[in-house]
Design a protein around this motif. Structure first.
Motif, mmCIF file in Angstrom:
data_model
loop_
_atom_site.group_PDB
_atom_site.id
_atom_site.type_symbol
_atom_site.label_atom_id
_atom_site.label_comp_id
_atom_site.label_asym_id
_atom_site.label_seq_id
_atom_site.Cartn_x
_atom_site.Cartn_y
_atom_site.Cartn_z
ATOM 1 N N SER A 24 0.835 -1.210 0.000
ATOM 2 C CA SER A 24 0.000 0.000 0.000
ATOM 3 C C SER A 24 0.875 1.268 0.000
ATOM 4 C CB SER A 24 -0.985 -0.030 1.174
ATOM 5 O OG SER A 24 -0.566 0.816 2.200
ATOM 6 N N TRP A 25 2.045 1.202 0.661
ATOM 7 C CA TRP A 25 2.966 2.361 0.570
ATOM 8 C C TRP A 25 3.338 2.610 -0.885
ATOM 9 C CZ3 TRP A 25 7.067 0.377 4.636
ATOM 10 C CH2 TRP A 25 6.481 0.404 5.918
ATOM 11 N N GLN A 56 0.990 7.770 4.213
ATOM 12 C CA GLN A 56 -0.229 8.083 4.964
ATOM 13 C C GLN A 56 -0.722 9.503 4.696
ATOM 14 O OE1 GLN A 56 1.009 7.280 8.950
ATOM 15 N NE2 GLN A 56 0.528 5.084 8.835
ATOM 16 N N GLN A 57 0.209 10.386 4.375
ATOM 17 C CA GLN A 57 -0.135 11.810 4.210
ATOM 18 C C GLN A 57 -0.214 12.223 2.749
ATOM 19 O OE1 GLN A 57 -0.276 14.473 6.897
ATOM 20 N NE2 GLN A 57 -0.978 12.585 7.826
ATOM 21 N N SER A 72 14.271 5.105 7.431
ATOM 22 C CA SER A 72 13.857 5.259 6.022
ATOM 23 C C SER A 72 12.445 4.708 5.828
ATOM 24 C CB SER A 72 14.821 4.497 5.091
ATOM 25 O OG SER A 72 16.134 4.977 5.205
ATOM 26 N N VAL A 73 12.251 3.491 6.326
ATOM 27 C CA VAL A 73 10.960 2.832 6.145
ATOM 28 C C VAL A 73 9.859 3.577 6.901
ATOM 29 C CG1 VAL A 73 9.705 0.713 6.655
ATOM 30 C CG2 VAL A 73 11.982 0.585 5.627
ATOM 31 N N ALA A 74 10.181 4.028 8.105
ATOM 32 C CA ALA A 74 9.191 4.769 8.898
ATOM 33 C C ALA A 74 8.756 6.034 8.168
ATOM 34 C CB ALA A 74 9.783 5.131 10.262
ATOM 35 N N THR A 75 9.708 6.693 7.527
ATOM 36 C CA THR A 75 9.375 7.941 6.842
ATOM 37 C C THR A 75 8.555 7.668 5.586
ATOM 38 O OG1 THR A 75 11.480 8.755 7.687
ATOM 39 C CG2 THR A 75 10.341 10.155 6.125
ATOM 40 N N ILE A 76 8.871 6.577 4.911
ATOM 41 C CA ILE A 76 8.056 6.201 3.742
ATOM 42 C C ILE A 76 6.609 5.992 4.194
ATOM 43 C CG2 ILE A 76 7.645 4.399 2.009
ATOM 44 C CD1 ILE A 76 10.760 3.966 2.014
ATOM 45 N N GLU A 77 6.447 5.349 5.333
ATOM 46 C CA GLU A 77 5.094 5.136 5.846
ATOM 47 C C GLU A 77 4.378 6.469 6.087
ATOM 48 O OE1 GLU A 77 3.413 2.435 9.370
ATOM 49 O OE2 GLU A 77 4.345 4.283 10.095
#
Ligand code: ZN
Length: 900
Positions: free
Chosen positions: A182-183, A386-387, A377-382
């Motif tokens: 979904s990302w 989401q935004q 990196s992954v957290a920021t992609i999430e």
């Protein structure tokens, strides 16, 4: 590091360097197992596809078990792009100075990558808020994917992030969970894995050279202490994270072009810091640049909070807000903000090798760094996924708001007639265009706000989507927050260090020393958009001239003409004084003269040089001069092609040495020989005419010793030209080559803090008196992180030939010198009475700097000393000082009188 982090480390250690190192998996199922285990160690328990090549399968070693070379990292990304063309787009944007590829990959869902061209087009439409209607914009906001640009390894010795780039790419392609899918449906992820391949390559090769039987965790070991220059910088030793204003280096200028083509909504620059820290992410420290909006700060906060959640789940320590401010726009993590994106720095504690023992006694591993940068990196992609809509909308709003802010501004338009310095004006127009700012060039003459401008003048209407970028580059001053400044003065008054992290001024027109006006209305004149061209080909007037050619001095076009002519072996003369030719043209001091009599085949050579240098060359049919010196006067000097040598390696500042070599070699187009102190101390220097001593970090006296001092002194007396930059001037003073002196801070009533161990009793009656008594008698002036300062030029000297009467320099640090007395030499350039041009400078420094020397000249027998008290090549963006530096090098060599 905390306890939990240590456990995580143990797990990673086992998985990365234990049995996995020994296994050489060949079957797909094993590959899958390997990467699943790695990913679990990285904290993401998701199933991975066996179809995606692992790092080990491509490079031959498990992820994070070796500090990968730039070539290895590129091989991995090439493999991904070859195997997954439907999801990965690899794009090359340039080559480093040492010939390494600069590139990024775009990774997304197959659907998004199939529509990549329309994604780029859509972002261009959304960017062009002046041409796109609100309805169109709303449609784009509803449909376009979000985007994030992850840039790794800008500092080559900050090693863990490029490794994390590979894991991030692997994860995005191989993870089979719904969340990752979904990302990618919502986001185009750009990965620039190695921004500085030359620096990383330098680090990696030297690191493994020093490794022994086992890797050392000792911070004092050779493994953990790089020789000069460290891998932080690129080939020309630039801190690439300060090049986002001048765009002089291919690593940054290429990346800026790539960013403008894709307009990612979020940009992250992933660094490393000292090994005793934890992890840093957004929000940034104060002060914020006032052009950053509230919305942008809210998003920064949101992303930081989302990262914190991921870090909490894994027990990783982190901090925010305390350091790394967002005021200077010349960082990678700042530049995208002024186009309406969100940009941030992430910093991981560096193992600076495989293992590092921290002050707490923990062992920090390379894998720890890789792991945290991967998770961040992954957290920021999430967060971006989401935004999606909100980020697109904010971006559009920012650019719309820019148009409105520009329309309302009293300084709506910046106008550059460009007559004073055509070369710098052309360069500024090209540079602003490269930054994505629209610059107009008038096709005819016009007036604006009562001033007349000729055809060809450039103007920038800040009522444009790139309004904030235009303003941060052009505004004379960007004000720091009053509260922040008050706090700095409070800290200083209490003898505590201030928190100003970098220079507080960077205005391009000031640094280029360009004359400009502003106006509240856009001029009505037919114009065309300027191009990215930095040098406009010059022309030869009266090309069939019978006697020869004159090149008017005073800008970089003429400077490039001179250096190219010397390298071509032409005989060039230069007038120390201004003169008027029979053709009624007045030529400034420094103008170049080339005659047929002294140069065979001159016509063709001059034609070629005019085109490549940008100079306007005037052919003359007579040598008759009606005012000023004739071509054969003693005031017209033959310019020799000097051999230039520059001190290199310890104890020189790698930044100043690199900037200086770059300016002379790449901007002036003239070679420099780099020489280490040991050779400089004893070598026969008679082959060289110019010696440059850049600023230093360590002691020049210790490095050169008495032999070096004697060798250089003898060489000057025999006709050498010594040029010192910044604090190397102090060495010239100590060596009695320059009769100036370094000043201490002004102290009107020293308290006599002597060395006595027993002193008379004393009544201190107030806090003020107390402060007075704790102030040292012999302190240096207070340090400044960097401001722009006004300079006055003594125009009665060949060193200032063709130079404007007023100049601007960067002033950093706390060195203030006494003027030379006239029996010793001349103070060619001095600080103005009104010192501060832009930025924040302590009041007492402003007072003390007034009338003090910026450039001193002291002859000595057949040679001379030319000393700049600051660095004229600072960050290679003080273009306004280039003519002065050209005069010092080539004019100096022409005026020295070695026995030939
Ligand atoms: Zn860094």
């Amino acid at each position: 590091m905390q306890f939990k982090a240590r456990i995580a480390h143990a797990l990673v250690g086992a998985l990365f360097t234990g049995t996995l190192l020994l296994s050489t998996p060949t079957h797909a199922s094993e590959l899958s197992l390997v990467e699943t285990q790695q990913a679990q160690a990285l904290g993401l328990a998701v199933p991975y596809s066996a179809k995606v090549p692992t790092i080990e399968s491509v490079l031959g070693y498990p992820a994070a078990s070796r500090i990968s070379s730039p070539a290895a990292i590129e091989a991995y990304f090439v493999k991904l792009a070859e195997q997954f063309p439907a999801q990965v787009k690899l794009h090359y944007y340039g080559k480093s100075w040492e010939g390494r590829n600069l590139y990024y990959v775009a990774i997304s869902s197959a659907e998004n990558i199939a529509a990549y061209a329309s994604y780029q087009q859509g972002m261009q439409q959304l960017s062009a808020a002046d041409k796109t209607s609100r309805e169109q914009a709303n449609k784009l906001i509803a449909e376009l994917p979000a985007s994030i640009w992850l840039s790794y390894g800008v500092h080559g010795n900050e090693i863990s992030s490029p490794e994390a780039a590979m894991l991030t790419a692997y994860h995005l392609l191989a993870a089979e969970d719904e969340q990752t899918a979904s990302w990618l449906n919502n986001t185009v992820v750009f990965i620039d894995p190695v921004q500085n391949p030359d620096g990383r390559s330098r680090f990696v090769s030297r690191y493994y050279m020093t490794a022994g039987l086992e890797h050392s965790a000792d911070r004092h070991s050779a493994e953990h202490n790089e020789p000069w220059p460290s891998g932080r910088s690129n080939h020309y030793l630039f801190d690439l994270n300060r090049d986002w204003i001048a765009l002089t280096q291919p690593e940054i200028s290429g990346q800026v072009t790539a960013l403008l083509e894709n307009m990612p909504l979020v940009f992250v620059d992933l660094h490393e810091m000292g090994g005793d820290s934890s992890y840093y992410f957004t929000p940034e420290a104060d002060p914020y640049n006032p052009l950053i909006t509230k919305k942008q700060r809210e998003t920064l906060w949101y992303i930081g909070e989302n990262n914190a959640q991921w870090f909490d789940e894994r027990g990783y320590d982190y901090f925010t807000r305390e350091i790394f401010d967002a005021f200077y726009p010349g960082y990678g993590a700042s530049w995208p903000l002024y186009h309406g994106s969100i940009s941030m720095t992430y910093e991981m504690a560096s193992a600076r090798g495989h293992v590092f023992r921290t002050k707490n006694g923990d062992i920090l591993t390379y894998g720890d760094g890789v792991q945290r940068h991967f998770v961040a990196s992954v957290a920021t992609i999430e967060a971006v996924a989401q935004q999606r809509q909100q980020l697109l909308k904010n971006f559009w709003d920012y650019r719309n708001q820019g148009i409105e802010a520009g329309s309302d501004s009293k300084q709506r338009v910046y106008l550059f007639a460009g007559q004073q310095d055509p070369a710098a004006t052309q360069r500024l127009a090209g540079l602003l265009t490269r930054h994505g700012v629209h610059v107009q060039q008038a096709k005819e003459a016009f007036s604006a706000c009562g001033v007349k401008y000729p055809a060809g003048s450039f103007w920038v209407d800040t009522a444009q989507p790139a309004h904030y970028m235009a303003r941060t580059l052009l505004d004379k001053n960007i004000a720091m927050d009053d509260k922040f400044i008050a706090e700095q003065e409070r800290l200083r008054a209490n003898n505590l260090p201030d928190q100003i992290y970098d220079v507080t001024a960077w205005s391009l027109p000031l640094m280029f020393n360009l004359d400009y006006q502003t106006c509240s209305r856009a001029p009505r004149v037919e114009s065309q958009l300027a191009t990215e061209q930095l040098v406009k080909p010059g022309t030869v007037l009266n090309a069939d001239a019978e006697v020869g050619f004159i090149v008017p001095w005073g800008d970089m076009n003429a400077g490039r003409f001179l250096t190219e002519a010397l390298r071509e072996g032409l005989t060039v003369k230069r007038s120390d004084l201004a003169f008027t030719h029979k053709n009624k043209q007045r030529y400034p001091a420094g103008s170049l003269i080339l005659t047929h009599a002294q140069n065979p085949n001159l016509k063709a050579a001059v034609q070629k040089l005019a085109v490549s240098s940008g100079a306007t060359v005037h052919g003359v049919d007579s040598s008759w001069v009606t005012d000023g010196p004739n071509f054969g006067s003693n005031n017209v000097k033959l310019v020799h092609a000097p051999n230039i040598v520059m001190l290199w390696d310890e104890p020189v500042s790698s930044l100043n040495a690199g900037h200086s070599r770059y300016v002379i070699e790449q901007q002036f187009g003239y070679p420099v020989t780099a020489m280490r102190a040991a050779q400089l101390s004893r070598a026969d220097l008679s082959h060289y005419q110019v010696l440059i001593l850049p600023s230093t970090y360590g002691s020049l006296s210790a490095a050169l010793g008495e032999n070096g001092e004697a060798n250089v002194t003898k060489w000057i007396e025999n006709g050498g030209v010594l040029i010192t930059f910044g604090n190397a001037t102090e060495w010239a003073v100590q060596s009695d080559l320059l009769n100036s002196a370094l000043e201490r801070v002004i102290n009107e009533s020293p308290q006599g803090h002597g060395s006595e161990k027993k002193v008379d009793g004393l009544l201190i009656q107030s806090k003020a008196e107390h402060m007075h008594y704790i102030t040292p008698d012999a302190a240096d002036p207070y340090w400044t992180a960097g401001v722009l300062t006004n300079l006055d030029v003594d125009l009665e000297h060949w060193l200032s030939a063709g130079v404007q009467p007023n100049l601007i320099s960067v002033t950093v640090g706390n060195q203030i010198y006494r003027p030379l007395s006239i029996e010793h030499g001349r103070n060619i350039v001095s600080y103005s009475k009104n010192v501060l041009a832009s930025g924040y400078l302590w009041e007492e420094n402003q007072q003390q700097l007034a009338y003090k020397p910026f450039l001193m000249w002291q002859p000595r027998k057949r040679g001379m000393v030319i000393s700049f008290t600051q660095e004229p090549t600072y960050r290679a963006y003080l273009d306004g000082l280039n003519v002065l530096l050209l005069n010092a090098i080539f004019g100096g060599a022409a005026h020295a009188t070695p026995l030939r």
